[in-house]
Design an enzyme around this catalytic site. Structure first.
Site, PDB file in Angstrom:
ATOM      1  CD  GLU A   1     -15.179  -3.981   1.679  1.00  0.00           C
ATOM      2  OE1 GLU A   1     -14.512  -3.476   2.598  1.00  0.00           O
ATOM      3  OE2 GLU A   1     -14.828  -3.935   0.493  1.00  0.00           O
TER       4      GLU A   1
ATOM      5  CG  ASN B   1     -12.866  -0.150   3.870  1.00  0.00           C
ATOM      6  OD1 ASN B   1     -12.198  -0.984   4.479  1.00  0.00           O
ATOM      7  ND2 ASN B   1     -13.664  -0.488   2.870  1.00  0.00           N
TER       8      ASN B   1
ATOM      9  CG  HIS C   1     -11.789  -4.357   4.512  1.00  0.00           C
ATOM     10  ND1 HIS C   1     -11.909  -4.212   3.154  1.00  0.00           N
ATOM     11  CD2 HIS C   1     -10.480  -4.689   4.715  1.00  0.00           C
ATOM     12  CE1 HIS C   1     -10.755  -4.454   2.578  1.00  0.00           C
ATOM     13  NE2 HIS C   1      -9.872  -4.745   3.505  1.00  0.00           N
TER      14      HIS C   1
ATOM     15  CG  ASP D   1     -10.167 -12.595   2.542  1.00  0.00           C
ATOM     16  OD1 ASP D   1      -9.054 -13.099   2.330  1.00  0.00           O
ATOM     17  OD2 ASP D   1     -10.321 -11.455   2.995  1.00  0.00           O
TER      18      ASP D   1
HETATM   19  P1  PGA Z   1      -3.132  -4.696   2.678  1.00  0.00           P
HETATM   20  O1  PGA Z   1      -4.635  -5.157   2.833  1.00  0.00           O
HETATM   21  O2  PGA Z   1      -2.353  -5.489   3.662  1.00  0.00           O
HETATM   22  O3  PGA Z   1      -2.773  -5.035   1.263  1.00  0.00           O
HETATM   23  O4  PGA Z   1      -3.100  -3.235   2.971  1.00  0.00           O
HETATM   24  C1  PGA Z   1      -5.151  -5.362   4.093  1.00  0.00           C
HETATM   25  C2  PGA Z   1      -6.632  -5.617   4.001  1.00  0.00           C
HETATM   26  O5  PGA Z   1      -7.287  -5.075   3.110  1.00  0.00           O
HETATM   27  O6  PGA Z   1      -7.153  -6.375   4.852  1.00  0.00           O
END
Ligand code: PGA
Length: 244
Positions: A143, A136, A138, A67
C-alpha cells in the site's frame, strides 16, 4: 517499460494469456507469479481455453501467488486460495505440489512470510510475474506509505483498499483489514513482469506509474526501474498515461 493499449478488456485478457503461454512454451518449468482480483479473471478464462484447446501445458510450471488475506481459511469463498482454484487451478494440469499461496492463517505469520520468500528463492526466483494495480497504485498489497517493504510481510490494508474489497463481502465488518503480501523486492526480482489494468478507475494510477517519478505513495511507480515490464491496459485505463 513497454505499454500495450487494447481496445477491450477481452483483448487485454487474450494478450496477457498469450504472453504467459509463450513464456511457458519457451520455459516449461516456468516459475509464474500470479495475481488475484477482478482484472486477471478474463486472463485466467483465456488460459483455461488455451489449455482445453491443447495449446498450453502447465505440468512443469510452478506458481507463487502475490498475497492472501489474514485469517481467511483457504476454503473461504473470498480467500485467494479459493479464487485461484475457481479460476485456474481446478481447470488445468498444474501439479498441486507446484502451487504456492501464502497462508493468512499460519500461527506464526512472520515465519510464514520468511518461508515464502525462501521457497521462491529455492524455486530459482520468479520468471514471469503477473500484477494488477489498485486505484491507489498498490501492487500485491503493498500500500502507499512513507516506505515500502522489500520482503513478504503482513500489512494493514488502507481504508481505500478495504472499501474497494468490500464489494466481494456481504457486510463491511467481514472485509479483512490485514493481508500477507510479497514485498516490492520479491516482485522486482522477477525476471519479467506483466501489469494489467482495465477501466477508468485505474487511469490515474497508470498515469502515476508511467510518469517518470518513483514514489512510495504510488508503489507501482517502482516498476519504471525494472528492465522488463509490459503494461497491458485497455483504452480507458490508458487515458491519462504518460509516454516515457
Ligand atoms: P482489481 O484489483 O483487479 O479487483 O481491480 C487489483 C488490485 O487491487 O491489485
Amino acid at each position: 517499460m513497454k505499454i500495450i493499449v487494447t481496445e477491450t478488456y477481452r483483448e487485454l485478457s487474450i494478450k496477457a494469456a498469450s504472453l504467459i503461454a509463450e513464456e511457458i512454451k519457451r520455459c516449461k518449468n516456468l516459475v509464474l507469479g500470479l495475481a488475484t482480483g477482478s482484472t486477471p479473471e478474463g486472463m485466467y478464462a483465456e488460459l483455461v481455453n488455451f489449455y482445453r484447446a491443447g495449446n498450453i501445458n502447465f505440468s512443469g510450471v510452478v506458481t507463487f501467488n502475490l498475497d492472501e488475506y489474514v485469517s481467511l481459511e483457504p476454503g473461504h469463498p473470498q480467500s485467494y486460495h479459493y479464487f485461484m482454484r475457481r479460476h485456474l487451478f481446478d481447470h488445468v494440469n498444474l501439479a498441486p505440489e507446484n502451487v504456492n499461496i501464502p497462508s493468512g492463517c499460519a500461527a506464526d505469520l512472520e515465519s510464514e512470510c520468511h518461508a515464502y520468500d525462501a521457497k521462491i528463492e529455492q524455486a530459482g526466483g520468479i520468471g514471469l510475474q503477473v500484477l494488477g494495480i489498485g486505484a491507489n497504485g498498490h501492487i500485491g498489497f503493498n500500500e502507499p506509505d512513507s516506505s515500502l517493504k522489500v520482503h513478504t510481510h503482513c500489512v494493514n490494508l488502507t481504508e481505500e483498499t478495504v472499501a474497494a474489497n468490500s464489494r466481494f463481502f456481504e457486510t463491511p465488518d467481514q472485509v479483512p483489514r490485514r493481508a500477507v503480501t510479497m514485498g516490492v523486492g520479491s516482485i522486482m526480482k522477477a525476471a519479467k513482469i506483466i501489469l494489467l489494468a482495465s477501466g477508468s478507475g485505474k487511469a490515474d494510477a497508470i498515469r502515476q506509474t508511467t510518469k517518470g517519478v518513483v514514489t512510495t505513495s504510488v508503489p507501482a511507480s517502482i516498476l519504471q526501474v525494472h528492465r522488463d515490464v509490459t503494461l497491458i491496459v485497455d483504452r480507458e485505463a490508458a487515458a491519462q498515461r504518460c509516454l516515457l
